[in-house]
Design a protein around this motif. Structure first.
Motif, PDB file in Angstrom:
ATOM      1  N   LEU A 153       0.750  -1.248  -0.234  1.00  0.00           N
ATOM      2  CA  LEU A 153      -0.102   0.060   0.095  1.00  0.00           C
ATOM      3  C   LEU A 153       1.087   1.259  -0.051  1.00  0.00           C
ATOM      4  CD1 LEU A 153      -2.704  -1.138   2.607  1.00  0.00           C
ATOM      5  CD2 LEU A 153      -2.938  -0.561   0.009  1.00  0.00           C
TER       6      LEU A 153
ATOM      7  N   THR B 136       1.225   4.058  -2.955  1.00  0.00           N
ATOM      8  CA  THR B 136       0.618   5.320  -2.814  1.00  0.00           C
ATOM      9  C   THR B 136       1.803   6.213  -3.051  1.00  0.00           C
ATOM     10  OG1 THR B 136      -0.911   4.499  -0.838  1.00  0.00           O
ATOM     11  CG2 THR B 136      -0.273   6.855  -0.965  1.00  0.00           C
TER      12      THR B 136
ATOM     13  N   VAL C 218       1.727   6.735  -7.069  1.00  0.00           N
ATOM     14  CA  VAL C 218       0.742   7.555  -7.421  1.00  0.00           C
ATOM     15  C   VAL C 218       0.926   8.957  -7.009  1.00  0.00           C
ATOM     16  CG1 VAL C 218      -1.729   8.029  -6.850  1.00  0.00           C
ATOM     17  CG2 VAL C 218      -1.072   5.855  -7.355  1.00  0.00           C
ATOM     18  N   VAL C 219       1.301   9.282  -5.841  1.00  0.00           N
ATOM     19  CA  VAL C 219       1.652  10.583  -5.631  1.00  0.00           C
ATOM     20  C   VAL C 219       2.825  11.227  -6.411  1.00  0.00           C
ATOM     21  CG1 VAL C 219       2.512  12.103  -3.546  1.00  0.00           C
ATOM     22  CG2 VAL C 219       0.545  10.369  -3.192  1.00  0.00           C
TER      23      VAL C 219
END
Length: 72
Positions: free
Chosen positions: A37, A41, A44-45
């Motif tokens: 996760l 994340t 993506v950021v």
């Protein structure tokens, strides 16, 4: 690269870890879920941030031209 790291199977990591340090305690499955996760994340950021930065820089000459046309 972060997504590729997140896709590595838990069994492969456990085998690699055992080859380096056999007496080490086993890593729980929850640790792999949390790690995946976090890596997804971060990917993506960083992707969104990179697109925004590139878009802002590519629009900078256009903004200057508009300001000059308005006399600002």
């Amino acid at each position: 690269m972060l997504l590729a790291t997140a896709c590595v199977k838990a069994g492969r990591v456990r085998a690699w870890r055992e080859s380096l340090n056999p007496p080490a305690p086993d890593v729980p499955d929850a640790a792999f879920v949390v790690t995946r996760l976090v890596l997804v994340t971060m990917a993506v950021v960083l992707t969104v941030t990179g697109v925004r930065v590139l878009a802002r820089r590519s629009l900078r000459p256009l903004r200057r031209a508009c300001w000059r046309a308005r006399g600002l």
